[in-house]
Design a protein around this motif. Sequence first.
Motif, PDB file in Angstrom:
ATOM      1  N   GLU A 115       2.679   3.509  -2.200  1.00 26.45           N
ATOM      2  CA  GLU A 115       1.727   2.518  -1.911  1.00 26.45           C
ATOM      3  C   GLU A 115       1.978   1.584  -0.825  1.00 26.45           C
ATOM      4  O   GLU A 115       3.331   1.264  -0.528  1.00 26.45           O
ATOM      5  CB  GLU A 115       1.412   1.652  -3.485  1.00 26.45           C
ATOM      6  N   GLU A 116       1.062   0.768  -0.539  1.00 27.70           N
ATOM      7  CA  GLU A 116       1.214  -0.436   0.348  1.00 27.70           C
ATOM      8  C   GLU A 116       2.295  -1.594   0.209  1.00 27.70           C
ATOM      9  O   GLU A 116       3.019  -2.036   0.781  1.00 27.70           O
ATOM     10  CB  GLU A 116       0.103  -1.002   1.185  1.00 27.70           C
ATOM     11  N   GLU A 117       2.253  -1.582  -1.405  1.00 30.23           N
ATOM     12  CA  GLU A 117       2.904  -2.636  -1.593  1.00 30.23           C
ATOM     13  C   GLU A 117       4.547  -2.334  -1.882  1.00 30.23           C
ATOM     14  O   GLU A 117       5.367  -3.111  -2.153  1.00 30.23           O
ATOM     15  CB  GLU A 117       2.533  -3.359  -3.064  1.00 30.23           C
ATOM     16  N   PHE A 118       4.935  -1.208  -1.351  1.00 29.12           N
ATOM     17  CA  PHE A 118       6.219  -0.461  -1.688  1.00 29.12           C
ATOM     18  C   PHE A 118       6.888  -1.008  -0.590  1.00 29.12           C
ATOM     19  O   PHE A 118       6.741  -1.064   0.584  1.00 29.12           O
ATOM     20  CB  PHE A 118       6.184   0.983  -1.771  1.00 29.12           C
ATOM     21  N   ARG A 119       8.338  -1.275  -0.796  1.00 27.91           N
ATOM     22  CA  ARG A 119       9.088  -1.888   0.284  1.00 27.91           C
ATOM     23  C   ARG A 119      10.507  -0.929   0.346  1.00 27.91           C
ATOM     24  O   ARG A 119      11.021  -0.683  -0.898  1.00 27.91           O
ATOM     25  CB  ARG A 119       9.591  -3.600  -0.203  1.00 27.91           C
ATOM     26  N   TYR A 120      10.605  -0.456   1.395  1.00 29.21           N
ATOM     27  CA  TYR A 120      11.916   0.312   1.662  1.00 29.21           C
ATOM     28  C   TYR A 120      12.972  -0.402   1.806  1.00 29.21           C
ATOM     29  O   TYR A 120      12.992  -1.947   2.085  1.00 29.21           O
ATOM     30  CB  TYR A 120      11.378   0.900   2.842  1.00 29.21           C
TER      31      TYR A 120
END
Length: 215
Positions: A115-120
């Motif tokens: 998802e767009e809220e995921f942080r790598y």
Amino acid sequence: MQTAPPFSHNHSNPLLMKDDVGKPKPSTYNLPNQDFIYGQPLSRDKEGAKEVTMTWKFHQESQDRLPNRDFAELNKQSIHNGSVKAHDMYKYRQTHDARLKLKKGTNIQAIELPEEEFRYGRKNRPSTPMKLVMGNSYGIEAESTILDKYQQRAGSQDSKLASSMVKSNKASQLFHDTNHKKLAAIQGVEKKEPFKMEKFKSVTPKINTNLSTKK
């Protein structure tokens, strides 16, 4: 008349050849001209670095092969056509054709992203609480924890001492009394006559051993 030495006319033996000062020995072999290049020539590849870097050969996909004949479908078609005998089916298959359907896959794989809220990436370490460190709050907390442990240990030791006392029963009391009696007999405090049946108390020995008995 002076004669020339024998080695002066010998032009085939390199060991007998003499050299001048500062010059090499003359060669006794039939060598080619100075422009001659010795060695085996290298085999040059027709496709050099220019052809490799400046041209590109694209991949050509393999052609789909012709699938096998579908005899089950041909037999069904021949029956619908009215050919029910084996020979009639054979003639129908000679004039008609049906092929199996090959399942063709795809080389493209779907890319599934989070998802767009995921942080790598990896999470950073939380910052050090300098206020708690400078105020010695961790030391006070550790001291209170150690004191609580000491109090719990002291209470548990008192309960263990109370519960570790062995309670005597009938067997242990009898064992205790027997040991005290044996100890008193050894020390001479209590002299007890050995057990003897009544009918043997008045019987005297038949043999005199001449041993004086202390009474």
